[in-house]
Write a protein that holds these residues in place. Structure first.
Motif, short mmCIF file in Angstrom:
data_model
loop_
_atom_site.label_atom_id
_atom_site.label_comp_id
_atom_site.label_asym_id
_atom_site.label_seq_id
_atom_site.Cartn_x
_atom_site.Cartn_y
_atom_site.Cartn_z
N TYR A 5 5.18 2.78 -11.28
CA TYR A 5 4.31 3.77 -10.64
C TYR A 5 3.88 3.32 -9.25
O TYR A 5 3.60 2.15 -9.00
CB TYR A 5 3.03 3.97 -11.46
N ASP A 6 3.76 4.29 -8.37
CA ASP A 6 3.11 4.12 -7.08
C ASP A 6 1.70 4.71 -7.19
O ASP A 6 1.39 5.44 -8.13
CB ASP A 6 3.91 4.86 -6.01
N ALA A 7 0.83 4.35 -6.25
CA ALA A 7 -0.47 4.99 -6.04
C ALA A 7 -1.43 4.85 -7.22
O ALA A 7 -2.28 5.72 -7.42
CB ALA A 7 -0.29 6.47 -5.67
N LYS A 8 -1.33 3.77 -7.96
CA LYS A 8 -2.36 3.51 -8.95
C LYS A 8 -3.70 3.29 -8.26
O LYS A 8 -4.76 3.70 -8.77
CB LYS A 8 -1.97 2.28 -9.78
N ASP A 49 2.22 -0.67 -6.62
CA ASP A 49 1.45 -0.62 -5.39
C ASP A 49 0.25 -1.55 -5.45
O ASP A 49 -0.17 -1.99 -6.53
CB ASP A 49 0.96 0.82 -5.13
N HIS A 50 -0.30 -1.86 -4.28
CA HIS A 50 -1.54 -2.63 -4.19
C HIS A 50 -2.33 -2.08 -3.01
O HIS A 50 -2.07 -0.94 -2.58
CB HIS A 50 -1.24 -4.12 -4.08
N ILE A 51 -3.25 -2.83 -2.44
CA ILE A 51 -4.15 -2.26 -1.43
C ILE A 51 -3.72 -2.55 0.01
O ILE A 51 -4.39 -2.13 0.95
CB ILE A 51 -5.60 -2.75 -1.64
N ARG A 92 6.00 7.20 -4.26
CA ARG A 92 7.34 7.14 -4.86
C ARG A 92 7.28 6.37 -6.18
O ARG A 92 7.08 5.16 -6.18
CB ARG A 92 8.33 6.46 -3.90
N ASN A 93 7.43 7.09 -7.28
CA ASN A 93 7.64 6.43 -8.57
C ASN A 93 9.11 6.10 -8.71
O ASN A 93 9.98 6.86 -8.23
CB ASN A 93 7.22 7.35 -9.72
N ALA A 124 0.84 -1.20 0.00
CA ALA A 124 0.00 0.00 0.00
C ALA A 124 0.87 1.24 0.00
O ALA A 124 1.90 1.31 0.69
CB ALA A 124 -0.92 0.00 1.21
N SER A 125 0.47 2.24 -0.75
CA SER A 125 1.27 3.47 -0.86
C SER A 125 1.47 4.11 0.50
O SER A 125 0.56 4.17 1.33
CB SER A 125 0.55 4.46 -1.78
N GLY A 126 2.68 4.58 0.74
CA GLY A 126 3.01 5.27 1.98
C GLY A 126 3.32 4.37 3.14
O GLY A 126 3.51 4.85 4.27
N THR A 127 3.42 3.06 2.91
CA THR A 127 3.71 2.12 3.99
C THR A 127 5.13 1.58 3.88
O THR A 127 5.80 1.74 2.86
CB THR A 127 2.73 0.93 3.96
N VAL A 128 5.55 0.90 4.95
CA VAL A 128 6.86 0.26 4.94
C VAL A 128 6.92 -0.79 3.84
O VAL A 128 7.94 -0.97 3.17
CB VAL A 128 7.16 -0.38 6.32
N GLY A 129 5.80 -1.49 3.61
CA GLY A 129 5.77 -2.49 2.56
C GLY A 129 6.03 -1.91 1.18
O GLY A 129 6.73 -2.52 0.36
N ALA A 130 5.50 -0.72 0.93
CA ALA A 130 5.76 -0.06 -0.35
C ALA A 130 7.23 0.32 -0.48
O ALA A 130 7.81 0.23 -1.56
CB ALA A 130 4.88 1.18 -0.49
#
Length: 325
Positions: free
Chosen positions: A169-172, A120-122, A97-98, A54-60
């Protein structure tokens, strides 16, 4: 008689344009593409450590680091000076972050080809990880395989004529925020960009348009000249890849256009850049916690990767087959 005319047209295009020699040269590079590499990338991006990206997380951040390390290991260069990362604000507290890598061409290097896929994902919902193996670790795996092939070719002194940008891409999943920022901040004039090839959810064989499970959907086909569609078909047949190509999204032009507009390629398309989406479509596991690496069909994903490589190689090496719209 129509079949005879088609064959004559194919042969004239094939030999007079020099395509035969280029395809023969490209054949050696197809061996770099493998199920093992694709599986490795999918497993890394869909691992529980990435927590659904998920965008903005440690996983991303973990996923972004993996992609950046791959770009660097393949000998690519960061597009933004010394930084691989293009940061942007999603909201007042979240940044996306792209990742952008560049392979400089050796001929018409002021012309560009953009290859993209969102990473990214959910993320996690109620402590359940949504790994997004097909959506869209599969697309990023394909992107990384293309980057590896062209990077190895460059190290061997075989650069394409045009410069290729590889964009993750991030945040799709947040209203296409990453691709919107990329398109808005891109300082390359649109007429210098030959095409955008976007890859999204391309690893499954669950929803074939006809009976053949080895298929590939090509959306935005109305933005292509018949010549490029012919190039795709020739590459598919010449190498015996044998994918069932569908340019209509299950015979529904209206849904095809709708699906196209909800993909990352729409922002570059709106700038007048010829843009195409390659996908295997949505299915019952999309946005589910069961979208796991085992769901993907890696032999077919390998075939799709090889076909898209041949298309990219053609666009990066010769004159454009795409029209402006």
């Amino acid at each position: 008689m129509p079949r005879f005319s088609f064959v004559v047209s194919v042969l004239l295009l094939f030999f007079s344009s020099g395509l035969y020699g280029q395809l023969t040269q490209a054949d050696r590079n197809l061996n770099i593409i493998s199920q093992e590499q694709l599986r490795k990338h999918v497993r890394a991006l869909a691992d529980t450590a990435a927590q659904g990206r998920a965008s903005g997380t440690v996983g991303a951040l973990i996923a972004a680091q993996y992609i950046r390390d791959c770009f660097r290991s393949y000998g690519l260069q960061p597009f933004n000076g010394s930084s691989w990362v293009q940061s942007f604000a999603i909201d007042s507290s979240t940044y996306g972050r792209n990742l952008i890598a560049m392979l400089r061409g050796n001929g018409r290097s002021d012309e560009y080809l953009i290859i993209s896929a969102h990473y990214d994902h959910i993320g996690m919902i109620n402590n359940v990880v949504y790994p997004g193996a097909d959506d869209n670790a599969s697309g990023v795996a394909l992107l990384l395989q293309l980057a590896q092939v062209f990077g190895q070719r460059a190290r061997n002194g075989d650069r394409p004529a045009r410069t290729i940008l590889f964009v993750a891409y991030d945040a799709k999943e947040l209203n296409l925020a990453g691709s919107a920022h990329f398109a808005q901040s891109l300082r390359i004039p649109p007429y210098k960009i030959i095409a955008n090839i976007n890859i999204d959810q391309i690893g499954c064989v669950l929803e074939p348009p006809r009976r053949n499970p080895e298929y590939l959907l090509v959306l935005g086909a109305e933005r292509l000249t018949p010549d490029l569609k012919l190039i795709i078909d020739i590459s598919n047949r010449y190498y015996g890849i044998g994918l069932d190509l569908d340019y209509t999204y299950y015979d529904s032009p209206n849904f095809s256009e709708l699906f196209f507009r909800f993909g990352d390629q729409i922002h570059l398309a709106q700038k007048g850049i010829p843009s195409v989406l390659f996908t295997s479509g949505i299915h019952a596991y999309t946005y589910k916690a069961t979208d796991l690496p085992a769901l993907l069909h890696y032999p077919v994903l390998e075939k799709r990767t090889k076909l898209i490589y041949l298309v990219v190689n053609d666009l990066a090496s010769r004159r454009s087959w795409l029209r402006r719209y």
